[in-house]
Design a protein around this motif. Sequence first.
Motif, mmCIF file in Angstrom:
data_model
loop_
_atom_site.group_PDB
_atom_site.id
_atom_site.type_symbol
_atom_site.label_atom_id
_atom_site.label_comp_id
_atom_site.label_asym_id
_atom_site.label_seq_id
_atom_site.Cartn_x
_atom_site.Cartn_y
_atom_site.Cartn_z
ATOM 1 N N ARG A 1 0.833 -1.210 0.000
ATOM 2 C CA ARG A 1 0.000 0.000 0.000
ATOM 3 C C ARG A 1 0.865 1.257 0.000
ATOM 4 N N THR B 1 2.440 2.526 -3.302
ATOM 5 C CA THR B 1 1.611 3.174 -4.320
ATOM 6 C C THR B 1 1.708 4.696 -4.243
ATOM 7 N N SER C 1 1.097 0.427 -9.006
ATOM 8 C CA SER C 1 -0.285 0.793 -9.266
ATOM 9 C C SER C 1 -1.214 0.278 -8.164
ATOM 10 N N PRO C 2 -2.122 1.132 -7.656
ATOM 11 C CA PRO C 2 -3.114 0.646 -6.688
ATOM 12 C C PRO C 2 -3.937 -0.512 -7.254
ATOM 13 N N LYS D 1 -4.554 -4.169 -5.474
ATOM 14 C CA LYS D 1 -5.889 -4.769 -5.315
ATOM 15 C C LYS D 1 -5.933 -6.157 -5.939
ATOM 16 N N ASP E 1 -11.090 2.854 -2.360
ATOM 17 C CA ASP E 1 -9.748 3.436 -2.228
ATOM 18 C C ASP E 1 -8.949 2.847 -1.060
ATOM 19 N N VAL F 1 -6.584 0.872 -0.886
ATOM 20 C CA VAL F 1 -5.143 0.773 -1.119
ATOM 21 C C VAL F 1 -4.451 2.080 -0.772
ATOM 22 N N THR F 2 -5.027 3.200 -1.180
ATOM 23 C CA THR F 2 -4.374 4.496 -0.991
ATOM 24 C C THR F 2 -4.874 5.249 0.231
#
Length: 125
Positions: A67, A70, A80-81, A85, A101, A103-104
């Motif tokens: 995470r 990213t 890349s997020p 995922k 969202d 991930v970010t």
Amino acid sequence: MGAGLACIKTQAGKRKTSEEILTAESAYLIWKLRCEQVIQNDNEPFNEREIENRWINMINEHIQLDRRMTSWKYGRQSISPKLVKATWKGLLEREHSLPDDWVTNSGVLVGIESDLCRRTGPRGR
């Protein structure tokens, strides 16, 4: 040492990256635990709960690292997020209820948790 070379694929030939990561991380943890058992613990074996909790912690740390990677501050080297995922899809606790969202969004806690830890773990679940 060869765990990082594992290439696990579906019958259709698509790589299963998350399973490759779990295999490599698990092999590394086994090695670490064995060294710790022999060198520091007079060959006293670990109990099942401790091993499971250490495995879960290690995998959660890997998810958090993915995470963080990213972040825009890494520029072209950031990942890349969407890739994060896809990598962890199907392995996260309560994945269906995570926001898009996750991930970010640093405020969202995600990870893997076992039934054993839910029943007896430090979080009291």
